[in-house]
Design an enzyme around this catalytic site. Structure first.
Site, PDB file in Angstrom:
ATOM      1  N   HIS A   1      -7.520  -0.287  -0.273  1.00 45.70           N
ATOM      2  CA  HIS A   1      -8.110  -0.974   0.871  1.00 45.70           C
ATOM      3  C   HIS A   1      -8.726  -2.326   0.505  1.00 45.70           C
ATOM      4  O   HIS A   1      -9.007  -3.145   1.380  1.00 45.70           O
ATOM      5  CB  HIS A   1      -9.153  -0.080   1.561  1.00 45.70           C
ATOM      6  CG  HIS A   1     -10.442   0.084   0.822  1.00 45.70           C
ATOM      7  ND1 HIS A   1     -10.686   1.142  -0.029  1.00 45.70           N
ATOM      8  CD2 HIS A   1     -11.564  -0.667   0.798  1.00 45.70           C
ATOM      9  CE1 HIS A   1     -11.906   1.036  -0.531  1.00 45.70           C
ATOM     10  NE2 HIS A   1     -12.454  -0.065  -0.062  1.00 45.70           N
TER      11      HIS A   1
ATOM     12  N   ASP B   1      -5.530   5.725  -1.637  1.00 39.90           N
ATOM     13  CA  ASP B   1      -6.372   4.533  -1.746  1.00 39.90           C
ATOM     14  C   ASP B   1      -6.362   3.965  -3.160  1.00 39.90           C
ATOM     15  O   ASP B   1      -7.415   3.672  -3.728  1.00 39.90           O
ATOM     16  CB  ASP B   1      -7.804   4.835  -1.303  1.00 39.90           C
ATOM     17  CG  ASP B   1      -8.620   3.554  -1.099  1.00 39.90           C
ATOM     18  OD1 ASP B   1      -8.011   2.516  -0.813  1.00 39.90           O
ATOM     19  OD2 ASP B   1      -9.851   3.610  -1.251  1.00 39.90           O
TER      20      ASP B   1
ATOM     21  N   GLY C   1     -18.550  -3.033  -2.585  1.00 34.92           N
ATOM     22  CA  GLY C   1     -18.281  -3.840  -3.769  1.00 34.92           C
ATOM     23  C   GLY C   1     -17.898  -2.992  -4.963  1.00 34.92           C
ATOM     24  O   GLY C   1     -17.310  -3.490  -5.923  1.00 34.92           O
ATOM     25  N   ASN C   2     -18.255  -1.689  -4.914  1.00 26.71           N
ATOM     26  CA  ASN C   2     -17.844  -0.764  -5.977  1.00 26.71           C
ATOM     27  C   ASN C   2     -16.388  -0.328  -5.842  1.00 26.71           C
ATOM     28  O   ASN C   2     -15.781   0.148  -6.808  1.00 26.71           O
ATOM     29  CB  ASN C   2     -18.703   0.501  -5.960  1.00 26.71           C
ATOM     30  CG  ASN C   2     -19.994   0.364  -6.741  1.00 26.71           C
ATOM     31  OD1 ASN C   2     -21.071   0.504  -6.181  1.00 26.71           O
ATOM     32  ND2 ASN C   2     -19.890   0.073  -8.027  1.00 26.71           N
ATOM     33  N   SER C   3     -15.831  -0.484  -4.635  1.00 23.07           N
ATOM     34  CA  SER C   3     -14.484   0.024  -4.368  1.00 23.07           C
ATOM     35  C   SER C   3     -13.469  -0.483  -5.388  1.00 23.07           C
ATOM     36  O   SER C   3     -13.382  -1.685  -5.643  1.00 23.07           O
ATOM     37  CB  SER C   3     -14.030  -0.385  -2.972  1.00 23.07           C
ATOM     38  OG  SER C   3     -14.807   0.228  -1.987  1.00 23.07           O
TER      39      SER C   3
ATOM     40  N   GLY D   1       3.209  -4.961   2.567  1.00 22.34           N
ATOM     41  CA  GLY D   1       2.434  -5.993   3.260  1.00 22.34           C
ATOM     42  C   GLY D   1       2.178  -5.642   4.712  1.00 22.34           C
ATOM     43  O   GLY D   1       1.693  -6.472   5.492  1.00 22.34           O
TER      44      GLY D   1
END
Length: 342
Positions: free
Chosen positions: A71, A101, A177-179, A230
Site C-alpha cells: 500500500h 500487502d 510511516g512504519n508501513s 499499476g
C-alpha cells in the site's frame, strides 16, 4: 551486601539485553530505508495534483532490491528511497501482492555501498518471541520499537492449500510511516514486514500486524509469476454491477492507473466521478475488467481459478494478459504487457 548482590543478578539480564539490542540496531539499521511515494490525483474538474506519503523498507540484495508494503507504493507515480546517510535513489515497482500487502521494488541505479539485511525463517518464530521494528513513524526516521510476537494468523485459498496471507501480531509500537519496515528477530534477521494496525483511537493501541517473510519471499521475491500492473481497483459485487449496467454479476472497477505502468501502456482508464456505496467512497467512470485470459471475474472462485492457472503456465505465457473490459457501455479487449527486465 547480600541484597546488593541479588539486585545486581536481577538487573544483569536486562543490562545485557539492552546492550544486545543496541548492538543489533547499529548492525541492521543501515539496511533499513525510508520510502517517499508520490501519487497523482485527478480531481473532478480535471485538475491534477500530487499526494505524498512516507513508509519504510529494507534492502535485501546487492542489486538494489527492497521489500516494503504494497500500500506504500501501489499507486505511486514517483518513488524515492532514502538511506541512513541521506543518499536518495529513484526506484520502481517490480512485483507486488496486495492481498498480503507486500511489494518488491528496485533502485533505478545503485552504488552498492549499503549492507544487505539477512532474511530469516518466519516458520520457526513463535508466539512470545522477542522482536524489534525499525521504521519512520510520523516521519521520525530510524525509530526503534520492541515487543513480542503476540499471535500468528494464516489464510489459505482453496487451491490446494496455497497460503496467500500470513501475519504476525505484535505489541511493538507501529504508527504511520512504519508501513513496510522490517520486523527483526533477536538474531538480526528479518522475519516480517510491517503492514497495519487495529485501532479504535486512530493511533497505536497495542495491536499491529506484519506480513511474514516466508510468504513474502514466496509471493514477490522467489517467484516471477506475480506482476505489478499499476491498477488500483475494487471488486464489483452483484448490486454494484446492476447499478453500473455491467453485463455480468461481477468484475474489477479500475479506480486509478499509475503513469508509465503496464496498465497505463495498455491505455486502461481509471474513474474520476465520486460515488458512495455502503459509506465507502469509490470512483466510477473508469474501465471495468470483466475477464482475464478468458476467465470471467464474477466471484472469488473465478479469481482463484485465474491465479491457479498462471501458477502452472510457463514464463513466456506470463509476459502478457488478455483483458476483456467494459468502457462506455461497450465491451472490448486489450493486452496488458509486462517488461522483460523485471
Amino acid at each position: 551486601m547480600k541484597h546488593l548482590i541479588l539486585l545486581t543478578i536481577l538487573l544483569l539480564p536486562n543490562v545485557l539485553f539492552g546492550q544486545s539490542l543496541s548492538n543489533l540496531y547499529k548492525k541492521v539499521s543501515p539496511s533499513v530505508v525510508v520510502i517517499e511515494a508520490k501519487e497523482k490525483v485527478e480531481n473532478t474538474d480535471g485538475k491534477v495534483s500530487y499526494m505524498g506519503s512516507q513508509g519504510s523498507g529494507v534492502l535485501i540484495s546487492d542489486q538494489g532490491e527492497i521489500l516494503t508494503a504494497a500500500h506504500v507504493v501501489n499507486n505511486a507515480e514517483n518513488i524515492t528511497v532514502i538511506f541512513h546517510d541521506g543518499q536518495k535513489f529513484p526506484a520502481k515497482v517490480v512485483r507486488l501482492a496486495t492481498v498480503t500487502d507486500v511489494a518488491l521494488i528496485k533502485l533505478v541505479y545503485y552504488d552498492k555501498n549499503y549492507p544487505v539485511a539477512e532474511l530469516g525463517d518466519s516458520d520457526v518464530a513463535d508466539v512470545g518471541d522477542d522482536i524489534f521494528i525499525i521504521g519512520a513513524p510520523f516521519g521520525l526516521e530510524y525509530s526503534l520499537s520492541k515487543g513480542i510476537i503476540s499471535g500468528k494468523s494464516v489464510e489459505k485459498t482453496r487451491m490446494e492449500g496455497f497460503t496467500f496471507a500470513e501475519f504476525f501480531q505484535t505489541d511493538a509500537a507501529i504508527n504511520h510511516g512504519n508501513s513496510g519496515g522490517p520486523m527483526f528477530n533477536m538474531k538480526g534477521e528479518v522475519i516480517g514486514l510491517v503492514s497495519y494496525i487495529v485501532s479504535e483511537s486512530g493511533g497505536f493501541d497495542g495491536i499491529g500486524f506484519a506480513a511474514t517473510i516466508n510468504v513474502t519471499k514466496q509471493l514477490v521475491v522467489d517467484s516471477d509469476k506475480r506482476r505489478w500492473t499499476g491498477i488500483n481497483g475494487v471488486l464489483v459485487d452483484q448490486e454494484l454491477a446492476r447499478l453500473l449496467n455491467v453485463p455480468q454479476p461481477g468484475g474489477i472497477l479500475i479506480q486509478s492507473v499509475v503513469a508509465l505502468s503496464p496498465a497505463y501502456m495498455a491505455d486502461l482508464i481509471g474513474g474520476n466521478v465520486p460515488f458512495y456505496k455502503d459509506d465507502q467512497k469509490i470512483s466510477i467512470g473508469g474501465d471495468i475488467i470483466l475477464a482475464v485470459n478468458d476467465i470471467p471475474i464474477v466471484s472469488e472462485d473465478n479469481i482463484i481459478a485465474f491465479f491457479k492457472s498462471i501458477l502452472i503456465k510457463d514464463e513466456e505465457a506470463l509476459n502478457s494478459f488478455k483483458l476483456k473490459i467494459l468502457r462506455g457501455g461497450k465491451v472490448m479487449e486489450v493486452i496488458l504487457r509486462f517488461p522483460e527486465n523485471r
